[in-house]
Design a protein around this motif. Sequence first.
Motif, PDB file in Angstrom:
ATOM      1  N   GLY A  30      35.578  58.719  44.242  1.00  0.00           N
ATOM      2  CA  GLY A  30      36.186  57.593  44.950  1.00  0.00           C
ATOM      3  C   GLY A  30      35.672  56.246  44.491  1.00  0.00           C
ATOM      4  N   CYS A  31      34.969  56.216  43.358  1.00  0.00           N
ATOM      5  CA  CYS A  31      34.473  54.942  42.832  1.00  0.00           C
ATOM      6  C   CYS A  31      35.665  54.057  42.464  1.00  0.00           C
ATOM      7  CB  CYS A  31      33.605  55.191  41.596  1.00  0.00           C
ATOM      8  SG  CYS A  31      33.028  53.686  40.789  1.00  0.00           S
ATOM      9  N   LYS A  32      35.627  52.813  42.950  1.00  0.00           N
ATOM     10  CA  LYS A  32      36.733  51.891  42.675  1.00  0.00           C
ATOM     11  C   LYS A  32      36.236  50.585  42.045  1.00  0.00           C
ATOM     12  CE  LYS A  32      40.721  53.692  44.230  1.00  0.00           C
ATOM     13  NZ  LYS A  32      40.425  55.098  43.946  1.00  0.00           N
ATOM     14  N   PHE A  33      34.976  50.592  41.620  1.00  0.00           N
ATOM     15  CA  PHE A  33      34.450  49.370  41.006  1.00  0.00           C
ATOM     16  C   PHE A  33      33.394  49.737  39.980  1.00  0.00           C
ATOM     17  CE2 PHE A  33      31.743  45.700  40.439  1.00  0.00           C
ATOM     18  CZ  PHE A  33      32.626  44.630  40.451  1.00  0.00           C
ATOM     19  N   PHE A  34      33.596  49.264  38.762  1.00  0.00           N
ATOM     20  CA  PHE A  34      32.589  49.457  37.718  1.00  0.00           C
ATOM     21  C   PHE A  34      32.307  48.114  37.075  1.00  0.00           C
ATOM     22  CE2 PHE A  34      31.080  49.995  33.424  1.00  0.00           C
ATOM     23  CZ  PHE A  34      30.132  51.003  33.531  1.00  0.00           C
ATOM     24  N   GLY A  80      33.047  46.849  50.465  1.00  0.00           N
ATOM     25  CA  GLY A  80      33.687  48.079  50.901  1.00  0.00           C
ATOM     26  C   GLY A  80      34.056  49.081  49.822  1.00  0.00           C
ATOM     27  N   LEU A  81      33.795  48.753  48.556  1.00  0.00           N
ATOM     28  CA  LEU A  81      34.168  49.698  47.497  1.00  0.00           C
ATOM     29  C   LEU A  81      32.973  50.549  47.078  1.00  0.00           C
ATOM     30  CD1 LEU A  81      36.439  47.610  45.080  1.00  0.00           C
ATOM     31  CD2 LEU A  81      37.057  48.835  47.160  1.00  0.00           C
ATOM     32  N   LYS A  82      33.270  51.781  46.673  1.00  0.00           N
ATOM     33  CA  LYS A  82      32.233  52.570  46.006  1.00  0.00           C
ATOM     34  C   LYS A  82      32.082  52.007  44.605  1.00  0.00           C
ATOM     35  CE  LYS A  82      32.848  56.840  48.584  1.00  0.00           C
ATOM     36  NZ  LYS A  82      33.162  58.283  48.523  1.00  0.00           N
ATOM     37  N   ALA A  83      30.849  51.719  44.223  1.00  0.00           N
ATOM     38  CA  ALA A  83      30.645  50.956  42.992  1.00  0.00           C
ATOM     39  C   ALA A  83      29.539  51.562  42.137  1.00  0.00           C
ATOM     40  CB  ALA A  83      30.293  49.514  43.344  1.00  0.00           C
TER      41      ALA A  83
END
Lengths: 385, 274
Positions: A30-34, A80-83
């Motif tokens: 569910g990672c939405k930020f790298f 709020g993002l998984k990062a």
Amino acid sequence: MKTENNRTVLTGTHFMNGDIACAEGALAAGCKFFAGYPITPATEIAEHLSKRMPEVGGIYIQMEDEIGSIAAVIGASYTGLKAMTATSGPGFSLMQENIGLAVMTEAPCVIVDIMRGGPSTGQPTLPGQQDIMQAKWGSHGDYEIIALAPSSVQEMFDLTIEAFNLSETYRVPTMVLADEVVGHMWEKVVIPPAEKIRIVNRKKPNTSPEKYLPYMPDDDLVPPMACFGEGFSFHATGLTHDEHGYPKTSSSGVQQKLVKRLCEKIRKNADKIVKVREFMVDDAEVIVVAYGIVARAALSAVKEARKTGIKAGLLRPITIWPFPEKLIAKIAEQAKKIVVPEMNCGQLVREVERNVQGTSVVFLSKLGEDPHTPMEILEAIRRNC
Amino acid sequence: MVAEISHPLSKYLREAMMPHIWCSGCGNGIILNCFVQAVDELQIDLKKLVVVSGIGCIGRAAGYINTDSFHTTHGRPIAFATGVKLANPDLEVVVISGDGDLFAIGGNHFIHAARRNIGIKVICANNFNYGMTGGQQGPTTLLEAFTTTTPYGNIEHPFNLVHLAAASGATYVARWTTLHVRRLTQSIKKMLQKEGFNFIEVVSPCPEIFGRRNRMRTGLQMMEWFKKASIIEHFSDPAKADITPERIVVGEFVDIEKPCYEKLLYDKMAQILT
């Protein structure tokens, strides 16, 4: 512009390298930020996510350095993002101060370190296990983090998901500590259907914004986490802070309460967090403790030793931090010798020595070349049986 | 019965955090006042406002403002804010920090955020020194100025912040002093309504730490310097806007349109997904 694949979870059987499996594991979690910065041997994670993130509606950004990368990751996590970020030794060093910030502000985030040879620029293309202690102690102050050590491409996928789950559960930066070989080797990876993958999301507050205390923990010592833009209007700081998040820099009471809780939320839950793999340990007299790619050679060595009647076994810590202290102490009671092969000058072996009473520990160092061969470990087993 | 009267702007402040840590004569309170005044006049939804700061005296501003706020490590507020803005582009993300935080230890993040033109609004309190640590020389300390680490006078050339911001790609650049409260408030309002990476430098008095070593022992004396030296020259060449004891060029320097990073990013993502 059409893309080949816009599925978040690439269910099926694949042939991929460790870095790419790690990237796919992040997406499946569910990672939405790298945010990252190019560095050998972790660059493929960034390259792959630059392609895949937009396909799944996630954010990829290349920052100006690793300090910026981890800072942006903490910002995204608080929004709020998984990062996640990914790097290697030199970049991992640059991230240390803000890893402390993530610890102090309890920002869930995942940091992947594909370990190469150090110190300094060292050996960018060769494997190492030299960041083990930096992962635990690299930032200043007292704290606990979680670190996992994959030893296959499949585990790069599986443990990256696990790293996100642990990070979200305990609101703590969680590291995937892989070596260059695990990062770059190609193996079969089986990605299960999305519904079969266990996903953990951070606890949200169930109080009104007026009553919300951002750093008031539940019984598990972890506070529920509101995020920016949700209407809670709360403050976070790297300074020593009370349950409101307000700085209380002169209070010994607040410092003790906060820092002890940050440590204890991991220490008291260590039994739930710690994972190891054991192979023929039950009756073993010589036990090899190895992790990462070295554990693969160690397994072959143990099997060979058994063929010649030597009672050898393998204990492979999957969780490096918190260190599996109790399990090491337990095997030390039965083993005559413990052999610890590592690609460094002696790091995790210190933790092994610290937790055994009287059992002699043999350290087998390998530095600046390919990992230990099964023969090298087998010889060490033979010498010590 | 006497009705309890509260300040009309008090809802924007966390009163539990008061009293603030700033010295008497400091300009940070004026900057904070202008900022909340601008937020009030624009009726910005406080639930959509995030204030981020770094380390230093003005770094405490984030905690004083009653919105989602984060007090980051030294030099990193812009990098942190980058994560916030990209994760939720609907949020208004404002960085309030000092000259040392933004342009010495954090200089790299500033120029790259400006280059990307990411929608972060930066307010820099420039007090010419590191106030919180007791008054050391910094990236904006004027030549020959005395600080605790330039006891014989500063020999380092200072940054011209508006020139740096303009050259790095900021779409709005202004400089005011804390004497120019109305103009500063208008400028903040303008910046908050504009897309992209926008920057305001506020020349701010630090009598207690900086001024007293430079023959300006009180806030009033520092303000008198600003009054005497300030020249309003809108849209003058930022390259020629160096601050000297004799001359502080203030005004708007840049006000241009350029696609912002988050819009380009989300447009690209929409393109990829269709």
